[in-house]
Scaffold this motif. Structure first.
Motif, PDB file in Angstrom:
ATOM      1  N   ASN A  46      86.423 -48.113 -53.686  1.00 19.27           N
ATOM      2  CA  ASN A  46      86.618 -48.970 -52.545  1.00 19.27           C
ATOM      3  C   ASN A  46      87.387 -48.384 -51.353  1.00 19.27           C
ATOM      4  N   LEU A  47      86.826 -48.397 -50.078  1.00 22.29           N
ATOM      5  CA  LEU A  47      87.292 -48.150 -48.995  1.00 22.29           C
ATOM      6  C   LEU A  47      87.680 -49.071 -48.136  1.00 22.29           C
ATOM      7  N   THR A  48      88.890 -49.633 -47.905  1.00 23.03           N
ATOM      8  CA  THR A  48      89.290 -50.778 -47.719  1.00 23.03           C
ATOM      9  C   THR A  48      89.745 -50.861 -45.906  1.00 23.03           C
ATOM     10  N   GLU A  49      89.115 -50.150 -45.106  1.00 23.44           N
ATOM     11  CA  GLU A  49      89.677 -50.312 -43.651  1.00 23.44           C
ATOM     12  C   GLU A  49      89.287 -51.642 -42.891  1.00 23.44           C
ATOM     13  N   LEU A  50      88.194 -52.171 -43.406  1.00 26.67           N
ATOM     14  CA  LEU A  50      88.016 -53.375 -42.929  1.00 26.67           C
ATOM     15  C   LEU A  50      88.227 -54.724 -43.618  1.00 26.67           C
ATOM     16  N   ALA A  51      88.932 -54.419 -44.834  1.00 25.30           N
ATOM     17  CA  ALA A  51      89.221 -55.633 -45.622  1.00 25.30           C
ATOM     18  C   ALA A  51      90.099 -56.649 -45.016  1.00 25.30           C
ATOM     19  N   ASN A 332      91.893 -48.379 -55.482  1.00 23.43           N
ATOM     20  CA  ASN A 332      90.960 -47.782 -54.081  1.00 23.43           C
ATOM     21  C   ASN A 332      91.067 -46.190 -54.290  1.00 23.43           C
ATOM     22  N   LEU A 333      90.576 -45.587 -53.149  1.00 19.57           N
ATOM     23  CA  LEU A 333      90.758 -44.316 -52.994  1.00 19.57           C
ATOM     24  C   LEU A 333      92.211 -43.657 -52.741  1.00 19.57           C
ATOM     25  N   GLY A 338      95.263 -46.067 -56.085  1.00 20.62           N
ATOM     26  CA  GLY A 338      94.314 -45.016 -55.958  1.00 20.62           C
ATOM     27  C   GLY A 338      94.937 -43.654 -56.532  1.00 20.62           C
ATOM     28  N   ILE A 339      94.021 -42.540 -56.276  1.00 20.69           N
ATOM     29  CA  ILE A 339      94.331 -41.293 -56.968  1.00 20.69           C
ATOM     30  C   ILE A 339      95.034 -40.474 -55.597  1.00 20.69           C
TER      31      ILE A 339
END
Length: 368
Positions: A46-51, A332-333, A338-339
């Protein structure tokens, strides 16, 4: 204007994507809307920039490049509609504010990463602070639900028109994130059907995901005939996945003790790999028997859980999903699950291209 934007998306990457082999979405057995889809075993993040709904956010090309380099091919984009509209004016959408999504789709095509666009906050509902919505999709009078549903369908119709020319092998839609706990799924089925119909009226071939009921944890048999993917979760037990997370209600934790794996919960029951098989795999097999593809839209472990416990739990989950043939999208990434740059106090991080990399977790993910 929408046609111009679609043309821009095609032209901007046309020379690049011609060299990328995208997986085909193939029909399986029949549903009400035609063949059930089958999908690749997509794995990613999941890339959460707009979450959170903030404007002027930007998806990073380096994230897509790293995913591709490491062998991952799926990016779920949880988005709040506040990033391009407002709760005061649901039917007003800023085209300029959608440019971050245009960019993400372009980057996905460039690096061979499938983009799954999810409305994490949709008009009328969000699992986080949903009460601020002026009308609500769930647990509201019929007129309130109808106002919210009309707006929610409008947003999906708009997005379907905007991205109609992007193939389903490159872009899919996830209707809404984590519907609430419910004793009767009929209202959710009504909502999901309305959103599916809004999308397909514009783009009949778009690949669509629907999250399970009960925060994504329960299959929805009432949607099995719609020719869609159902999205599950991998957050059980929450004592392991969300240890000390303040946004999780206390009654959702199985134990108040420090997390271990395996775990003995407050009722004396053991959580181990076989318990996960029952709760997270077998529960969804009736849908699979109907030809419905299953994908794990979210899973991961908060950085307060001891690293060795986290990895042992993750290993069992990953092996189960590998056996089932299910793909997954980790939350998330970059960040606390994340990692990269997760801020765990008990990890010997590797310095990697300006980030702190949890190499042990990365290699576990790549192996499964």
């Amino acid at each position: 204007m929408l046609q111009d934007r679609r043309g821009f998306l095609q032209r901007s990457v046309g020379a690049i994507v011609s060299t990328v082999a995208y997986p085909l979405i193939k029909p399986a057995q029949a549903s009400e809307d035609g063949p059930q889809p089958t999908i690749p075993r997509w794995r990613g993040f999941n890339l959460t920039e707009l979450a959170g709904g903030a404007r002027r956010q930007r998806y990073e090309e380096a994230d897509f490049a790293l995913m591709a380099e490491w062998g991952f091919n799926f990016a779920r984009l949880p988005c709040s509609y506040w990033a391009w509209s407002t709760k005061e004016h649901w039917m007003t959408i800023s085209e300029v504010a959608l440019q971050p999504l245009d960019r993400a789709i372009t980057l996905g095509r460039r690096y061979g990463v499938h983009v799954n666009l999810c409305l994490h906050r949709i008009p009328g509902y969000c699992v986080n602070n949903g009460a601020v919505e002026p009308d609500r999709l769930f647990d509201s009078p019929p007129d309130s639900m109808e106002r919210a549903l009309t707006a929610a369908a409008y947003h999906w119709e708009y997005l379907a028109k905007r991205y109609k020319d992007v193939p389903s092998g490159e872009l899919s839609f996830d209707l809404l994130n984590e519907p609430p706990f419910m004793t009767d799924q009929s209202q959710y089925v009504t909502i999901a059907n309305r959103l599916i119909d809004a999308i397909r009226a514009v783009d009949p071939d778009r690949l669509i995901f629907a999250d399970g009921a009960d925060l994504g944890q329960t299959p929805v048999i009432g949607l099995a005939n719609r020719g869609i993917v159902q999205s599950t979760r991998g957050y059980l037990p929450k004592t392991v996945s969300h240890y000390t997370a303040t946004w999780v209600p206390p009654n959702e934790f199985e134990s108040s003790a420090n997390p271990t794996w395996p775990l003995i919960d407050a009722q004396g029951f053991t959580w181990d790999k076989e318990r996960l098989r029952v709760e997270l795999i077998q529960k969804w097999q009736p849908l699979e028997k109907m030809g419905v593809p299953i994908h794990v839209g979210e899973w991961g472990c908060f950085n307060k859980t001891p690293h060795d416990v986290c990895l042992a739990w993750m290993k069992d989950l990953l092996e189960l999903w590998s056996e089932a043939g299910w793909g997954w999208s980790m939350w998330n990434l970059r960040g606390t699950f994340g990692i990269l740059d997760s801020g765990r106090p008990d990890v010997n991080y590797e310095t990697f291209r300006g980030h702190r990399l949890d190499r042990e977790m990365l290699e576990l993910l790549r192996a499964n």
